[in-house]
Motif scaffolding. Sequence first.
Motif, mmCIF file in Angstrom:
data_model
loop_
_atom_site.group_PDB
_atom_site.id
_atom_site.type_symbol
_atom_site.label_atom_id
_atom_site.label_comp_id
_atom_site.label_asym_id
_atom_site.label_seq_id
_atom_site.Cartn_x
_atom_site.Cartn_y
_atom_site.Cartn_z
ATOM 1 N N PHE A 66 46.051 34.192 46.957
ATOM 2 C CA PHE A 66 45.151 33.456 47.825
ATOM 3 C C PHE A 66 45.622 32.024 47.871
ATOM 4 O O PHE A 66 46.469 31.608 47.087
ATOM 5 C CB PHE A 66 43.710 33.523 47.299
ATOM 6 C CG PHE A 66 43.451 32.685 46.084
ATOM 7 C CD1 PHE A 66 42.535 31.658 46.139
ATOM 8 C CD2 PHE A 66 44.111 32.919 44.885
ATOM 9 C CE1 PHE A 66 42.282 30.880 45.011
ATOM 10 C CE2 PHE A 66 43.863 32.157 43.773
ATOM 11 C CZ PHE A 66 42.949 31.134 43.830
ATOM 12 N N THR A 106 33.984 35.276 41.119
ATOM 13 C CA THR A 106 34.338 35.223 42.525
ATOM 14 C C THR A 106 35.288 34.051 42.745
ATOM 15 O O THR A 106 35.400 33.142 41.909
ATOM 16 C CB THR A 106 33.095 35.020 43.404
ATOM 17 O OG1 THR A 106 32.520 33.733 43.109
ATOM 18 C CG2 THR A 106 32.064 36.118 43.168
ATOM 19 N N THR A 107 35.992 34.087 43.869
ATOM 20 C CA THR A 107 36.890 32.980 44.190
ATOM 21 C C THR A 107 36.125 31.654 44.207
ATOM 22 O O THR A 107 36.583 30.639 43.674
ATOM 23 C CB THR A 107 37.552 33.211 45.559
ATOM 24 O OG1 THR A 107 38.314 34.419 45.515
ATOM 25 C CG2 THR A 107 38.469 32.059 45.933
ATOM 26 N N LYS A 108 34.929 31.659 44.792
ATOM 27 C CA LYS A 108 34.130 30.443 44.880
ATOM 28 C C LYS A 108 33.796 29.893 43.506
ATOM 29 O O LYS A 108 33.953 28.689 43.245
ATOM 30 C CB LYS A 108 32.841 30.715 45.665
ATOM 31 C CG LYS A 108 31.944 29.505 45.841
ATOM 32 C CD LYS A 108 30.698 29.860 46.658
ATOM 33 C CE LYS A 108 29.799 28.645 46.829
ATOM 34 N NZ LYS A 108 28.566 28.986 47.624
ATOM 35 N N SER A 112 38.413 38.887 46.506
ATOM 36 C CA SER A 112 37.713 37.632 46.187
ATOM 37 C C SER A 112 37.008 37.701 44.835
ATOM 38 O O SER A 112 36.033 36.996 44.604
ATOM 39 C CB SER A 112 36.700 37.297 47.290
ATOM 40 O OG SER A 112 37.352 37.097 48.523
ATOM 41 N N LYS A 113 37.507 38.540 43.934
ATOM 42 C CA LYS A 113 36.938 38.638 42.595
ATOM 43 C C LYS A 113 38.066 38.776 41.589
ATOM 44 O O LYS A 113 38.966 39.597 41.768
ATOM 45 C CB LYS A 113 35.989 39.837 42.495
ATOM 46 C CG LYS A 113 35.176 39.862 41.202
ATOM 47 C CD LYS A 113 34.182 41.010 41.220
ATOM 48 C CE LYS A 113 33.333 41.025 39.944
ATOM 49 N NZ LYS A 113 32.393 42.184 39.948
ATOM 50 N N TYR A 163 45.868 33.962 53.987
ATOM 51 C CA TYR A 163 46.417 35.059 53.204
ATOM 52 C C TYR A 163 47.807 35.435 53.718
ATOM 53 O O TYR A 163 48.127 35.255 54.890
ATOM 54 C CB TYR A 163 45.508 36.288 53.271
ATOM 55 C CG TYR A 163 44.265 36.138 52.461
ATOM 56 C CD1 TYR A 163 43.123 35.543 53.016
ATOM 57 C CD2 TYR A 163 44.237 36.562 51.147
ATOM 58 C CE1 TYR A 163 41.991 35.395 52.258
ATOM 59 C CE2 TYR A 163 43.089 36.412 50.388
ATOM 60 C CZ TYR A 163 41.969 35.830 50.960
ATOM 61 O OH TYR A 163 40.844 35.671 50.202
#
Length: 223
Positions: A21, A212-214, A176-177, A3
């Motif tokens: 990100f 989410t990032t994932k 992360s969203k 970051y």
Amino acid sequence: MRYIKNTLLTLLSAASFALGFSITNAYAGEAIYIESTNTMVVAGSTNAKLAFTTMNVIREHGDDITKVVMYGEGGAVSHMITIMEAMKKLNVPISIPNGKLCASACALAALSSNKLDIYGVMLLHMGYYPRYPAGVGLHDILREGQLMAAIMYRTTQSVGLKHSFLEKLIENTGPSKWYFVTNYNQMKSCKVKNNTVEDYFSLCHITSPTLTTKDAMKLLGVK
């Protein structure tokens, strides 16, 4: 994830908090001019180099630029604001190309255009500080968060985004969203149309999913 780092608890820090990100193919930002198509390409991390080269390209070729192609993983708000102001003055169509990602600071910069075409993916989320130093009090954290919001409200308003747009980012997203935007119509109602106070404070609707990032990276095929 790597970051963007920022200096905290000063006035400058409020304009340097992270909006972005890193993905596996992240690289330093740079703007270039393609003479054959009168296109400016603004790509990579939203950093000092990207802001500097963007201003240089506009200074040298501004009268000839007819469109901007933009993509990147985001970065610092201080540099994003410079790019947003430049895009607003340039006033040409912006596109996110097929197979490319424009995330966070990149996405907000792209939204400075009233003519935005999304062929790839735009990811939107609220701004945040990646970390606070040890010993910082609750009052300082609250102050920095409120100052951050004030800067972002002023910045988004300056490019014609409604008040409720930032409220939706704060309410529904986080570090992360993300709003996973694949079509500008999914959030077009968040742009002010007639430049009135009533219009600015009217509601906007973002119909894109939040991921989410994932999950977002999974959809994009990034490991």
